[in-house]
Design an enzyme around this catalytic site. Structure first.
Site, PDB file in Angstrom:
ATOM      1  N   CYS A 114       0.820  -1.230   0.000  1.00 37.28           N
ATOM      2  CA  CYS A 114       0.000   0.000   0.000  1.00 37.28           C
ATOM      3  C   CYS A 114       0.846   1.269   0.000  1.00 37.28           C
ATOM      4  CB  CYS A 114      -0.936   0.018   1.195  1.00 37.28           C
ATOM      5  SG  CYS A 114      -2.167  -1.279   1.112  1.00 37.28           S
ATOM      6  N   HIS A 251      -3.353   7.388   1.864  1.00 35.89           N
ATOM      7  CA  HIS A 251      -3.731   6.041   1.424  1.00 35.89           C
ATOM      8  C   HIS A 251      -5.128   5.764   1.968  1.00 35.89           C
ATOM      9  CE1 HIS A 251      -3.934   1.877   0.641  1.00 35.89           C
ATOM     10  NE2 HIS A 251      -3.718   1.489   1.888  1.00 35.89           N
ATOM     11  N   ASN A 281     -10.004  -0.154  -0.361  1.00 32.41           N
ATOM     12  CA  ASN A 281      -8.541  -0.089  -0.312  1.00 32.41           C
ATOM     13  C   ASN A 281      -7.982  -0.676  -1.612  1.00 32.41           C
ATOM     14  OD1 ASN A 281      -5.814  -0.383   0.164  1.00 32.41           O
ATOM     15  ND2 ASN A 281      -6.045  -1.221   2.229  1.00 32.41           N
TER      16      ASN A 281
HETATM   17  N1  ACO Z   1     -18.387  -8.178   9.146  1.00 27.62           N
HETATM   18  C1  ACO Z   1     -18.802  -8.357  10.419  1.00 27.62           C
HETATM   19  N2  ACO Z   1     -17.953  -8.562  11.431  1.00 27.62           N
HETATM   20  C2  ACO Z   1     -16.642  -8.576  11.156  1.00 27.62           C
HETATM   21  C3  ACO Z   1     -16.132  -8.398   9.841  1.00 27.62           C
HETATM   22  C4  ACO Z   1     -17.067  -8.202   8.819  1.00 27.62           C
HETATM   23  N3  ACO Z   1     -16.718  -8.008   7.527  1.00 27.62           N
HETATM   24  N4  ACO Z   1     -14.792  -8.461   9.877  1.00 27.62           N
HETATM   25  C5  ACO Z   1     -14.451  -8.675  11.157  1.00 27.62           C
HETATM   26  N5  ACO Z   1     -15.558  -8.750  11.935  1.00 27.62           N
HETATM   27  C6  ACO Z   1     -15.658  -8.972  13.385  1.00 27.62           C
HETATM   28  C7  ACO Z   1     -14.435  -9.653  13.947  1.00 27.62           C
HETATM   29  O1  ACO Z   1     -14.517 -11.041  13.784  1.00 27.62           O
HETATM   30  C8  ACO Z   1     -14.516  -9.221  15.402  1.00 27.62           C
HETATM   31  O2  ACO Z   1     -15.428 -10.045  16.032  1.00 27.62           O
HETATM   32  P1  ACO Z   1     -15.135 -10.618  17.533  1.00 27.62           P
HETATM   33  O3  ACO Z   1     -15.019  -9.377  18.380  1.00 27.62           O
HETATM   34  O4  ACO Z   1     -16.322 -11.471  17.790  1.00 27.62           O
HETATM   35  O5  ACO Z   1     -13.832 -11.369  17.398  1.00 27.62           O
HETATM   36  C9  ACO Z   1     -15.101  -7.819  15.342  1.00 27.62           C
HETATM   37  O6  ACO Z   1     -15.710  -7.713  14.047  1.00 27.62           O
HETATM   38  C10 ACO Z   1     -14.083  -6.709  15.529  1.00 27.62           C
HETATM   39  O7  ACO Z   1     -12.973  -6.953  14.657  1.00 27.62           O
HETATM   40  P2  ACO Z   1     -11.746  -5.999  14.610  1.00 27.62           P
HETATM   41  O8  ACO Z   1     -10.722  -6.559  13.691  1.00 27.62           O
HETATM   42  O9  ACO Z   1     -11.326  -5.661  16.019  1.00 27.62           O
HETATM   43  O10 ACO Z   1     -12.420  -4.686  13.974  1.00 27.62           O
HETATM   44  P3  ACO Z   1     -11.785  -3.295  13.759  1.00 27.62           P
HETATM   45  O11 ACO Z   1     -12.659  -2.272  14.343  1.00 27.62           O
HETATM   46  O12 ACO Z   1     -10.323  -3.255  14.102  1.00 27.62           O
HETATM   47  O13 ACO Z   1     -11.877  -3.106  12.165  1.00 27.62           O
HETATM   48  C11 ACO Z   1     -10.494  -3.324  10.213  1.00 27.62           C
HETATM   49  C12 ACO Z   1     -11.269  -4.047  11.314  1.00 27.62           C
HETATM   50  C13 ACO Z   1     -11.488  -2.564   9.367  1.00 27.62           C
HETATM   51  C14 ACO Z   1      -9.766  -4.359   9.364  1.00 27.62           C
HETATM   52  C15 ACO Z   1      -9.472  -2.371  10.833  1.00 27.62           C
HETATM   53  O14 ACO Z   1      -8.741  -3.026  11.820  1.00 27.62           O
HETATM   54  C16 ACO Z   1      -8.474  -1.805   9.836  1.00 27.62           C
HETATM   55  O15 ACO Z   1      -8.823  -1.033   8.952  1.00 27.62           O
HETATM   56  N6  ACO Z   1      -7.182  -2.118  10.004  1.00 27.62           N
HETATM   57  C17 ACO Z   1      -6.111  -1.529   9.233  1.00 27.62           C
HETATM   58  C18 ACO Z   1      -6.073  -1.979   7.823  1.00 27.62           C
HETATM   59  C19 ACO Z   1      -4.992  -1.188   7.106  1.00 27.62           C
HETATM   60  O16 ACO Z   1      -4.558  -0.143   7.531  1.00 27.62           O
HETATM   61  N7  ACO Z   1      -4.520  -1.651   6.037  1.00 27.62           N
HETATM   62  C20 ACO Z   1      -3.503  -0.813   5.373  1.00 27.62           C
HETATM   63  C21 ACO Z   1      -2.597  -1.544   4.699  1.00 27.62           C
HETATM   64  S1  ACO Z   1      -3.360  -2.592   3.562  1.00 27.62           S
HETATM   65  C22 ACO Z   1      -2.067  -3.143   2.526  1.00 27.62           C
HETATM   66  O17 ACO Z   1      -0.926  -2.820   2.668  1.00 27.62           O
HETATM   67  C23 ACO Z   1      -2.426  -4.128   1.472  1.00 27.62           C
END
Ligand code: ACO
Length: 324
Positions: A114, A251, A281
């Protein structure tokens, strides 16, 4: 006089197929509401089966050439940022060279996931400052839909396909921050974070291209801190402060990361280009897509001071300061 790499033109391409969040509700335990509130994403584009990364890149390149009023043979070099190339080799850049009808110069790919576009831009700037090239086509292009695990709801709802391109041209500046062009860059990586975001296949391991794996939560915590710090460093290198910034072009991974970073930098959200709701993304394509969209919407104007910042697998992260 100082040589500057000045933006001459910009363009983008998005595949025709638009996939709204609701479509994932049919096959996964997820909801439009969860995806929207946790990531800010509402829809994304997916490439057609026969559409490759070099196709997307070539369409974006042609749009940038048109915007600049140039033809393919006016370009000396192509740098493509991608982690989803058509083939293991040759590079996407040489495929673009052939597709846009460029019969001279050279091309190569940069792989920093990314953060790829920030790395590609920095390389292109260096080619111009060192006299290797006068005009460089810099492209970010991805087909991340090809490396998704469609059973993993925590990743497959976040990514999309697309491409953006810009053309940098050597021009004489005066060496001050009022000059147009790339003013500074800051690049970083730290391989100790590999397991946070990686693809579980490759040529010298499994022999296939693998699927994306991400510890989203852990990565989220790293992102805001590292993005703020790299943007600060890039600005400080040329004696600028956050107040000088007209636009942050981040990004586009998650609206909460974008908001958190803008807040820490002290830049209000009405001076941040946001496209994550429409594109998801798109990895290395997200910044050039946002730049092209920001220009098309009449937000980014000649003379504006921009900071682009990105973080991705590696971890690799960085920022570039540009006077548009
Ligand atoms: N639908 C419903 N529930 C979901 C989904 C979904 N699509 N995905 C995950 N959950 C659930 C999880 O299982 C978890 O459930 P649990 O509490 O029962 O275990 C709950 O939702 C919370 O999950 P988290 O991972 O803690 O959610 P978070 O608020 O952190 O959001 C996300 C997740 C969107 C992935 C976030 O962490 C994020 O954006 N992270 C950074 C990603 C990033 O910056 N990428 C950049 C680089 S990408 C690259 O280089 C290719």
């Amino acid at each position: 006089m100082t040589t500057r790499a000045v933006v001459k033109g910009v363009g983008h391409y998005l595949p025709e197929r638009v996939v709204p969040n609701a479509e994932f509700e049919k096959s996964l335990d997820t909801s439009d509401e969860w995806i929207r509130t946790r990531s800010g994403i509402e829809r994304r584009h997916f490439a057609a089966e026969d559409e490759t990364t070099s196709d997307l890149a070539s369409f974006a390149a042609m749009a940038a050439l048109k915007d600049a009023g140039l033809s393919a043979d006016d370009i000396d070099a192509i740098v493509v940022a991608t982690s989803t190339p058509d083939l293991t080799f040759p590079s996407v850049a040489t495929m673009v060279q052939q597709k846009i009808g460029m019969t001279r110069g050279f091309g190569f790919d940069v792989q920093a996931v990314c953060a790829g576009f920030v790395y590609a831009l920095t390389n292109a700037n260096a080619l111009i400052l060192s006299g290797q090239a006068k005009r460089v086509l810099v492209i970010g292009a991805e087909t991340f839909s090809r490396i998704m695990d469609w059973t993993d709801r925590a990743t497959c709802v976040l990514f999309g396909d697309g491409a953006g391109a810009l053309i940098l041209e050597a021009q004489e500046g005066t060496g001050v921050n009022a000059d147009r062009g790339v003013l500074s860059a800051d690049l970083n990586s730290d391989g100790r974070y590999k397991d946070m975001l990686f693809v579980d296949g490759g040529v010298s391991t499994t022999g296939d291209s693998g699927k994306l794996r991400m510890q989203g939560n852990a990565l989220f915590r790293q992102a805001v801190e590292k993005l703020t710090s790299t943007a600060h460093t890039a600005l400080t290198k040329v004696g600028l402060t956050d107040e000088a910034v007209d636009w942050i072009v981040p990004h586009q991974a998650n609206i909460r990361i974008i908001q958190g970073t803008a807040k820490k930098l002290g830049v209000p959200m009405d001076r941040v280009i946001v496209t994550v709701q429409d594109h998801g993304n798109t990895s290395a394509a997200s910044i050039p897509l946002a730049l092209s969209t920001g220009v098309a919407e009449g937000k980014i104007k000649q003379g504006d001071l921009l900071v682009t910042e990105a973080i991705g697998g590696g971890l690799a992260w960085g920022a570039v300061v540009i006077r548009w």
